[in-house]
Each structure stands twice: as C-alpha cells, then as structure tokens.
Design an enzyme around this catalytic site. Sequence first.
Site, short mmCIF file in Angstrom:
data_model
loop_
_atom_site.label_atom_id
_atom_site.label_comp_id
_atom_site.label_asym_id
_atom_site.label_seq_id
_atom_site.Cartn_x
_atom_site.Cartn_y
_atom_site.Cartn_z
CG ASP A 51 -2.36 -1.05 0.91
OD1 ASP A 51 -2.32 -1.03 -0.09
OD2 ASP A 51 -2.79 -0.91 1.38
CE LYS A 73 -7.81 0.16 -2.65
NZ LYS A 73 -9.18 -0.50 -1.77
CG MET A 187 -8.32 7.26 6.71
SD MET A 187 -8.81 5.82 5.25
CE MET A 187 -9.63 5.63 7.32
#
Length: 269
Positions: A51, A73, A187
Amino acid sequence: MRDILEAERRTSDQPRKPGLVYLVGAGPGDPELITVKGLKVIREAGCIVYDRLSSPELLKEAKPGCELIYVGKACHNHTMGQEEINRLLVEKSMEYEKTARLKGGDVYVFGRGGEEGMYLRAHGVPFQVIPGVTSAVAGPACAGIPVTHRGIASGFHVVTAHSQSDQLAEIDFHAMARGKETCIFLMGLGKVGEIAKGLMDAGMPAATDAAVISCAATPRQQVCVSDLEHIAGKVEEAGLVSPAVIVVGKVVGLREKLLFPGSPVRRQS
C-alpha cells in the site's frame, strides 16, 4: 523409466494448490515499528503487494527476485480498485508459496483487511493475519500524547472521518461529546473543521484541547495543537498533509511533559 515419466505426468496434471497469503500490518510509518513476525514474512515472500502508507524502506528487506506490486490508494487516485486487489491476491497465491499483503498500520483498522481475508477464504486460499501497530495509538504517542491516562481518560474512541462517497462519515458526535474518553479520527485531514463543528454542536466545549499529527512516526511528522474552536485554522495555516491523525481530549495537554528525545517531530505549531 516409463513409470517415472507417467508419475510425473499425473503430478503435472493435478491442479496446483494455492500458497499462503499473509495480511501484514506494516505499522504507522517508521519501518522499525514493523513486528518481528511481519519482517520475517517480508524477507521470505515471493511476492509483496503493498500500500501507499507502508514504508518503502521495508521493501528493501525483500529477497532477490521478489515480485513487488504497488496497489496504493490516495484520495481520488486509486492505482487499483479493491475488487482488483482481491483478485490479484488469489492470482498470486497460485504463483507463490508465500505472498505478503503489506498494509499501513494494522490490517483490520480501516485497512479493508477483513474484506480481503473473506475473499481469500471464499476462493479457497489460506491466509494468516499479522497485526501491526496502528497509527491511532502510535501517532499520538510519537507526538507526546497518550490516548489514555489515569484520572484523565479511561478509554478512547477511534473512528474514520472519511466515507466511501468522499464525504464526512456518519459519526455519532453526541456519543463522543458526552463521554470523557479521548476522541481519535483517522483519514480526516480535509474534514477537521467539520469534525470540530460536529463535536461542538453536540455539546463539547470549544476550549477542549485538540491536536492534528501529520505523517506520524516519520521524519516528516508535523503537529498542530489548539483548542477545538481554532484547530482547523491552525491546520490550514501550517499546511499539514495527509495522512493525519486527529486527537481531541484532555490528554492533548500532556504532550509537553511526554515528548521524548528522538521523537520524530519536525515542526510543532
């Protein structure tokens, strides 16, 4: 000789069993915070699917010839969709005895590790989980903030601030504002103002201490500290970048006493 050749032919005709897929938590950013078991798997894997938030330093531990596949991502920029990643893991399990799926933080803390594990199980692929150190706890710690402290906070809430539609997630601000637990948001850098407003509208005092830790546990770590009313402005002024951990609660006030030598902090605001 004929018997040997016939045995080899029958063996080659048999379908290959899938290898083992390891879902590995890479930790919060500092490559030295990987677990011993996680590092062992990285060194042994024939393929590593990694990731954006896993430290690139860890890839240097891979053995020669290891296949490295980036599936990171970022907001509005997905190298590969989740369904594609799921299928990729099954595909690689048929090629290698050991495949490492390297994920930032912990596998099951907003890392979609559960979805990958269920997909592997549904397709007959054996897997193991190697937990990692989550940024929800390590990020504040590296900024001198304990998520719990006797007499101040007896627990903590951890929520994602980001929904699938790129909006603020559905958060029970009233439940968070009523308690004395530390509130932690992952996030949510682009939603700091909305988070602060949600908590204040739910009854949390505007003077409540708040901190935002950017790029936690790395040399690029930056920290902004203010009260709930002004934290969004401080973050914008400092130009913090993601990933970031947002911490709200009285424990933020302990950071000046708990910053430690060698703490990976580049700048304080």
